[in-house]
Design an enzyme around this catalytic site. Sequence first.
Site, PDB file in Angstrom:
ATOM      1  N   ILE A  96      36.328  51.186  33.306  1.00 43.68           N
ATOM      2  CA  ILE A  96      35.943  52.058  34.419  1.00 43.68           C
ATOM      3  C   ILE A  96      36.261  53.474  33.952  1.00 43.68           C
ATOM      4  O   ILE A  96      37.421  53.825  33.734  1.00 43.68           O
ATOM      5  CB  ILE A  96      36.629  51.642  35.747  1.00 43.68           C
ATOM      6  CG1 ILE A  96      36.214  52.544  36.905  1.00 43.68           C
ATOM      7  CG2 ILE A  96      38.133  51.576  35.623  1.00 43.68           C
ATOM      8  CD1 ILE A  96      36.565  51.991  38.294  1.00 43.68           C
ATOM      9  N   ASN A 135      48.657  55.259  29.678  1.00 45.36           N
ATOM     10  CA  ASN A 135      47.568  55.877  30.450  1.00 45.36           C
ATOM     11  C   ASN A 135      48.030  56.057  31.904  1.00 45.36           C
ATOM     12  O   ASN A 135      47.628  55.338  32.818  1.00 45.36           O
ATOM     13  CB  ASN A 135      46.308  55.022  30.358  1.00 45.36           C
ATOM     14  CG  ASN A 135      45.089  55.721  30.929  1.00 45.36           C
ATOM     15  OD1 ASN A 135      45.200  56.777  31.564  1.00 45.36           O
ATOM     16  ND2 ASN A 135      43.917  55.141  30.715  1.00 45.36           N
ATOM     17  N   TYR A 142      45.082  52.919  39.690  1.00 44.13           N
ATOM     18  CA  TYR A 142      45.049  51.483  40.004  1.00 44.13           C
ATOM     19  C   TYR A 142      46.082  51.125  41.071  1.00 44.13           C
ATOM     20  O   TYR A 142      45.816  50.296  41.945  1.00 44.13           O
ATOM     21  CB  TYR A 142      45.290  50.645  38.738  1.00 44.13           C
ATOM     22  CG  TYR A 142      44.192  50.761  37.708  1.00 44.13           C
ATOM     23  CD1 TYR A 142      42.851  50.739  38.086  1.00 44.13           C
ATOM     24  CD2 TYR A 142      44.470  50.890  36.351  1.00 44.13           C
ATOM     25  CE1 TYR A 142      41.831  50.845  37.155  1.00 44.13           C
ATOM     26  CE2 TYR A 142      43.463  50.998  35.407  1.00 44.13           C
ATOM     27  CZ  TYR A 142      42.146  50.980  35.812  1.00 44.13           C
ATOM     28  OH  TYR A 142      41.139  51.087  34.894  1.00 44.13           O
TER      29      TYR A 142
HETATM   30  C1  LIG Z   1      41.038  56.495  36.368  1.00 43.11           C
HETATM   31  C2  LIG Z   1      39.708  57.056  36.881  1.00 43.11           C
HETATM   32  C3  LIG Z   1      38.611  55.975  36.759  1.00 43.11           C
HETATM   33  C4  LIG Z   1      39.868  57.425  38.372  1.00 43.11           C
HETATM   34  O1  LIG Z   1      38.635  57.921  38.846  1.00 43.11           O
HETATM   35  P1  LIG Z   1      38.535  59.257  39.728  1.00 43.11           P
HETATM   36  O2  LIG Z   1      37.107  59.424  40.089  1.00 43.11           O
HETATM   37  O3  LIG Z   1      39.190  60.387  39.025  1.00 43.11           O
HETATM   38  O4  LIG Z   1      39.424  58.857  40.990  1.00 43.11           O
HETATM   39  P2  LIG Z   1      39.023  59.036  42.541  1.00 43.11           P
HETATM   40  O5  LIG Z   1      38.712  60.468  42.794  1.00 43.11           O
HETATM   41  O6  LIG Z   1      37.989  58.041  42.915  1.00 43.11           O
HETATM   42  O7  LIG Z   1      40.412  58.671  43.234  1.00 43.11           O
HETATM   43  C5  LIG Z   1      40.567  57.587  44.139  1.00 43.11           C
HETATM   44  C6  LIG Z   1      41.944  57.667  44.761  1.00 43.11           C
HETATM   45  O8  LIG Z   1      42.921  57.523  43.719  1.00 43.11           O
HETATM   46  C7  LIG Z   1      43.774  58.660  43.710  1.00 43.11           C
HETATM   47  N1  LIG Z   1      44.056  59.034  42.317  1.00 43.11           N
HETATM   48  C8  LIG Z   1      43.184  59.191  41.303  1.00 43.11           C
HETATM   49  N2  LIG Z   1      43.839  59.561  40.186  1.00 43.11           N
HETATM   50  C9  LIG Z   1      45.154  59.637  40.524  1.00 43.11           C
HETATM   51  C10 LIG Z   1      46.328  59.986  39.823  1.00 43.11           C
HETATM   52  N3  LIG Z   1      46.301  60.326  38.541  1.00 43.11           N
HETATM   53  N4  LIG Z   1      47.509  59.957  40.478  1.00 43.11           N
HETATM   54  C11 LIG Z   1      47.584  59.607  41.794  1.00 43.11           C
HETATM   55  N5  LIG Z   1      46.469  59.253  42.522  1.00 43.11           N
HETATM   56  C12 LIG Z   1      45.287  59.280  41.889  1.00 43.11           C
HETATM   57  C13 LIG Z   1      42.984  59.772  44.369  1.00 43.11           C
HETATM   58  O9  LIG Z   1      43.833  60.749  44.926  1.00 43.11           O
HETATM   59  C14 LIG Z   1      42.209  59.016  45.428  1.00 43.11           C
HETATM   60  O10 LIG Z   1      43.022  58.790  46.561  1.00 43.11           O
HETATM   61  P3  LIG Z   1      42.399  58.687  48.048  1.00 43.11           P
HETATM   62  O11 LIG Z   1      41.603  57.404  48.067  1.00 43.11           O
HETATM   63  O12 LIG Z   1      43.592  58.644  48.935  1.00 43.11           O
HETATM   64  O13 LIG Z   1      41.547  59.895  48.234  1.00 43.11           O
HETATM   65  C15 LIG Z   1      39.290  58.342  36.128  1.00 43.11           C
HETATM   66  O14 LIG Z   1      40.352  59.281  36.209  1.00 43.11           O
HETATM   67  C16 LIG Z   1      38.962  58.124  34.664  1.00 43.11           C
HETATM   68  O15 LIG Z   1      37.842  57.785  34.333  1.00 43.11           O
HETATM   69  N6  LIG Z   1      39.937  58.354  33.768  1.00 43.11           N
HETATM   70  C17 LIG Z   1      39.701  58.314  32.341  1.00 43.11           C
HETATM   71  C18 LIG Z   1      39.294  56.954  31.867  1.00 43.11           C
HETATM   72  C19 LIG Z   1      40.352  55.917  32.079  1.00 43.11           C
HETATM   73  O16 LIG Z   1      41.526  56.122  31.821  1.00 43.11           O
HETATM   74  N7  LIG Z   1      39.870  54.744  32.542  1.00 43.11           N
HETATM   75  C20 LIG Z   1      40.700  53.584  32.727  1.00 43.11           C
HETATM   76  C21 LIG Z   1      40.869  52.886  31.429  1.00 43.11           C
HETATM   77  S1  LIG Z   1      41.837  51.426  31.644  1.00 43.11           S
END
Ligand SMILES: CC(C)(COP(=O)(O)OP(=O)(O)OC[C@H]1O[C@@H](n2cnc3c(N)ncnc32)[C@H](O)[C@@H]1OP(=O)(O)O)[C@@H](O)C(=O)NCCC(=O)NCCS
Length: 172
Positions: A96, A135, A142
Amino acid sequence: MTINIKPCTFEDSRKLQEISSETFYETFKEQNSAENMNAYLEKAFNIPQLEKELSNTSSQFFFVYFDNEVAGYLKVNTNDAQSEEMGEESLEVERIYIKKEFQKHGLGKYLFNKAVEIAMEGNKKKIWLGVWENNENAIAFYKKMGFVQTGAHSFYMGDDEQIDFIMTKTLV
Ligand SMILES: CC(C)(COP(=O)(O)OP(=O)(O)OC[C@H]1O[C@@H](n2cnc3c(N)ncnc32)[C@H](O)[C@@H]1OP(=O)(O)O)[C@@H](O)C(=O)NCCC(=O)NCCS
């Protein structure tokens, strides 16, 4: 601002290669050597490999679009496509990834909800995934999505053996 999800087809392998390589590189480049990074990108995201994965009927890929631009993607696995033997009642979120410029806009949650929808439709009891122990950003995401750590396994980035936490969310 519009958000859309579309399934990837076999013909999307190049587009999938682009976003897979770009997001993997920008996520992990600072914490890994260039040699290990290049070795991994070539092994994991070459076209024959992606075509093989796209042909597996137990795997599904989706692109998420933000205002008609590909902003990220999701890969989920069931049955034998799962990277650990978790059984037929589980669904794995294997990948993801949201491009950096589109992160923190709710797109990750949008893709995650798609994974939940697929799991519920398939009567799965749990969703699981492996995430690199360093990470922190993804682990925090998650946890926010309701996952807890349930184990660990090793993973090779080039010649570097790394630890992935296994995280699980039980579906009700
Ligand atoms: C991890 C990832 C998929 C999250 O996607 P995103 O679009 O940035 O996250 P969202 O905006 O949908 O966040 C959803 C919720 O999680 C929370 N959240 C996201 N990142 C966070 C963080 N680093 N710390 C705390 N909360 C977090 C948001 O505040 C949000 O909360 P809400 O539902 O109360 O509003 C994205 O950061 C990413 O692609 N990272 C790089 C790739 C990666 O590491 N993938 C996973 C590999 S295992």
